[in-house]
Design a protein around this motif. Structure first.
Motif, PDB file in Angstrom:
ATOM      1  N   ALA A 312      -4.909  -4.657   8.217  1.00  0.00           N
ATOM      2  CA  ALA A 312      -4.552  -4.425   6.687  1.00  0.00           C
ATOM      3  C   ALA A 312      -4.084  -3.415   6.209  1.00  0.00           C
ATOM      4  O   ALA A 312      -3.782  -2.073   6.347  1.00  0.00           O
ATOM      5  CB  ALA A 312      -6.559  -4.330   6.590  1.00  0.00           C
ATOM      6  N   ASP A 313      -4.284  -3.682   4.322  1.00  0.00           N
ATOM      7  CA  ASP A 313      -2.911  -2.989   3.913  1.00  0.00           C
ATOM      8  C   ASP A 313      -1.959  -2.549   4.024  1.00  0.00           C
ATOM      9  O   ASP A 313      -1.232  -1.452   4.292  1.00  0.00           O
ATOM     10  CB  ASP A 313      -4.232  -1.239   3.385  1.00  0.00           C
ATOM     11  CG  ASP A 313      -5.713  -1.471   2.725  1.00  0.00           C
ATOM     12  OD1 ASP A 313      -5.893  -2.226   1.865  1.00  0.00           O
ATOM     13  OD2 ASP A 313      -6.196  -1.278   3.362  1.00  0.00           O
ATOM     14  N   GLY A 314      -0.915  -3.649   4.791  1.00  0.00           N
ATOM     15  CA  GLY A 314      -0.034  -3.048   4.574  1.00  0.00           C
ATOM     16  C   GLY A 314       0.864  -2.717   6.599  1.00  0.00           C
ATOM     17  O   GLY A 314       1.376  -1.929   5.861  1.00  0.00           O
ATOM     18  N   MET A 369       2.690   2.337   7.299  1.00  0.00           N
ATOM     19  CA  MET A 369       2.849   1.540   6.317  1.00  0.00           C
ATOM     20  C   MET A 369       3.753   1.175   5.530  1.00  0.00           C
ATOM     21  O   MET A 369       4.370   2.079   4.987  1.00  0.00           O
ATOM     22  CB  MET A 369       1.504   2.560   5.670  1.00  0.00           C
ATOM     23  CG  MET A 369       0.622   1.824   4.432  1.00  0.00           C
ATOM     24  SD  MET A 369       1.793   1.265   2.976  1.00  0.00           S
ATOM     25  CE  MET A 369       1.509   2.856   2.398  1.00  0.00           C
ATOM     26  N   GLN A 371       4.414  -0.612   2.169  1.00  0.00           N
ATOM     27  CA  GLN A 371       4.146  -1.852   0.073  1.00  0.00           C
ATOM     28  C   GLN A 371       4.523  -2.826   0.245  1.00  0.00           C
ATOM     29  O   GLN A 371       4.408  -3.488  -0.462  1.00  0.00           O
ATOM     30  CB  GLN A 371       3.907  -0.827  -0.215  1.00  0.00           C
ATOM     31  CG  GLN A 371       3.089   0.808  -0.180  1.00  0.00           C
ATOM     32  CD  GLN A 371       3.035   1.623  -1.604  1.00  0.00           C
ATOM     33  OE1 GLN A 371       3.292   1.782  -2.142  1.00  0.00           O
ATOM     34  NE2 GLN A 371       4.358   2.951  -1.338  1.00  0.00           N
ATOM     35  N   ASP A 379       5.404   4.926   2.132  1.00  0.00           N
ATOM     36  CA  ASP A 379       5.484   4.019   2.713  1.00  0.00           C
ATOM     37  C   ASP A 379       5.510   5.514   3.772  1.00  0.00           C
ATOM     38  O   ASP A 379       6.445   6.490   3.248  1.00  0.00           O
ATOM     39  CB  ASP A 379       7.342   3.314   2.778  1.00  0.00           C
ATOM     40  CG  ASP A 379       6.591   2.143   1.937  1.00  0.00           C
ATOM     41  OD1 ASP A 379       5.145   1.705   0.963  1.00  0.00           O
ATOM     42  OD2 ASP A 379       7.764   1.281   1.655  1.00  0.00           O
TER      43      ASP A 379
END
Length: 468
Positions: A312-314, A369, A371, A379
């Motif tokens: 989730a969330d990138g 992570m 985006q 990031d």
């Protein structure tokens, strides 16, 4: 990399002139509508303006299509400048089996400046960088005498000409970026290939197939004389890779390849033989072996692979690995024993007793992570892996120059992390610890930064990179 862009003056002028032509035509049409001018008189007045407007619209369309990129000549579709500047602090520490130690602390910097162009089916990549050594683009602060502040040389890092033959085949020639899907355990990230490269990408259902093939001139050119014994054999690299990338589920994907690599000077007349040093060698400048650059009896199978889990969330979790087996490892081992025995029976016996180790492997995890598809502020990514390299498994001239200090016969753990302070500004941190794998043999290296036969090694790096 984001392309370096300018707003062409031609586009502004074309827009302004086109607007003026539109205004003139509108005025004439209004006069015709009110009966001040006949339709024939109106056509005569606007005829030149309409041709002028068409020419100006073409100029505007051409400027718009260029996307604001710098145009070198009419035959070049587009040209993109790119590069990066990096400043680094680094600390290395090595210790041998007699408790001799060396600490090396230095500041370093790096500059890479490149230009990519496309012209129809052809394309090019030219890059300049510092660092005469193929495995490093770095320069060290204070690299000169007191007060000299010596300037650094800039070298040709890449000079590649490419041709997109079909939608699935590309051919590249010159000094080319390493085309292989691989890891730093086998190939240092700064190394390039010199010669010819073929790249295949083909979509088969839900599977993306790829192939990378390289014929690289590794050392020298070949000379044959029919009246002399001074012939010179060259050394080349032949690499053949086939692989696939595919989705297992909507959130899980995988990538894997099989690579066969061969060095062509194997057993050539007069070719040198790799002979490792002994683990008992200690002290500054201790011998790590003989002819450590020799690539005799290296014919490897490499299997790099990874599996990616979309969170989730990138967020993405990646498990990755690499495995290498030298098919001629036993011959490389026997050649070392025979060559060493010819000089010293004691050394030959010690190398024989140490045994053959012709395999290398790596396993790791990564968490990131991101985006968007393009790098964005905030990031971040982190990787942690363990690698184990046998002394006869790989070419010591190509392994990573940082981890493990350009050496084989090493095993250890590495951590690398990065965070984007801006879209184009990256903060990096790396740390690693390694030990000598086979204590009976030296931690052999064709080039290293620590002047010991290291038994234990540590490396810490922190740097900031500005990309443009």
């Amino acid at each position: 990399m984001k392309p370096f862009r300018i707003l062409p003056i031609a586009a502004l002028m074309a827009t302004s002139m086109s607007a003026m032509a539109d205004s003139t035509i509108d005025i004439v049409n209004t006069l015709v509508t009110k009966g001040v001018l006949t339709e024939e008189e109106g056509r005569l007045l606007t005829k030149g303006r309409e041709g002028e407007k068409a020419s100006q619209d073409q100029a505007l369309e051409k400027a718009t299509k260029s996307g604001g990129k710098i145009t070198i000549s009419d035959v070049i579709d587009n040209a993109t400048f790119y590069g990066d500047i990096r400043a680094r602090y680094e600390f290395r520490n090595g210790e041998d089996s007699a408790n001799n130690s060396e600490d090396r602390e230095r500041g370093r910097y790096k500059l890479v400046l490149g230009l990519k162009t496309t012209a129809g089916d052809f394309y090019s990549d030219i890059a300049l960088s510092m660092g005469a050594n193929g495995r490093s683009d770095n320069a060290t602060f204070g690299n000169g005498t007191n007060g000299a502040n010596s300037k650094e040389n800039v070298y040709v890092k890449r000079a590649m000409l490419g041709w997109k033959v079909t939608d699935w085949l590309k051919v590249e020639a010159g000094r080319v970026a390493n085309p292989l899907y691989t890891t730093s355990m086998v190939w240092d990230g700064d190394l390039t290939f010199e010669g010819l490269v073929e790249k295949i990408e083909y979509k088969w259902g839900n599977v993306n197939l790829f192939g990378n093939f390289a014929q690289s001139q590794y050392l020298g050119d070949r000379q044959d004389f029919n009246i002399s014994t001074n012939d010179r054999d060259s050394n080349g690299i032949l690499a053949f890779q086939g692989g696939a990338k595919f989705d297992i589920t909507d959130t899980v994907s995988a990538k894997a390849a099989v690579t066969f690599t061969k060095f062509t000077n194997d057993h050539a007349a007069g070719a040198s033989v790799f002979i490792p040093g002994l683990g008992t060698n200690v002290g500054k400048g201790a011998s790590l072996g003989t002819t450590l650059t020799a690539t005799n009896d290296i014919r490897t199978i490499e299997i790099p692979a990874e599996i990616v889990f979309k969170l989730a969330d990138g967020m993405k979790l990646t498990a990755f690995g690499d495995y290498v087996y030298n098919l001629d490892g036993d011959d490389r081992f026997k050649a070392a024993v025979n060559a060493a025995t010819a000089t010293s029976a004691i050394t030959g016996a010690a190398i024989r007793d140490a045994g053959n180790d012709d395999k290398a492997w790596l396993l790791g995890l990564g968490l990131a992570m991101k985006q968007d598809k393009q790098p964005k502020k905030g990031d971040w990514s982190a990787k942690l892996w363990y690698q184990d390299v046998g002394i006869y498994a790989l070419d010591p001239n190509t392994v990573d120059s940082d981890f493990m200090d350009s050496r084989v016969n090493m095993k250890g753990i590495v951590f690398k992390g990065e965070y984007l302070l801006r879209d184009n500004v990256v903060l990096n941190f790396a740390a690693g610890h390694a030990t000598r794998k086979n204590d009976k043999l030296a931690a052999a290296a064709s080039a290293s930064d620590i002047a010991l036969n290291i038994d234990s090694y540590n490396l810490y790096q922190m740097d900031i990179t500005y990309k443009f």
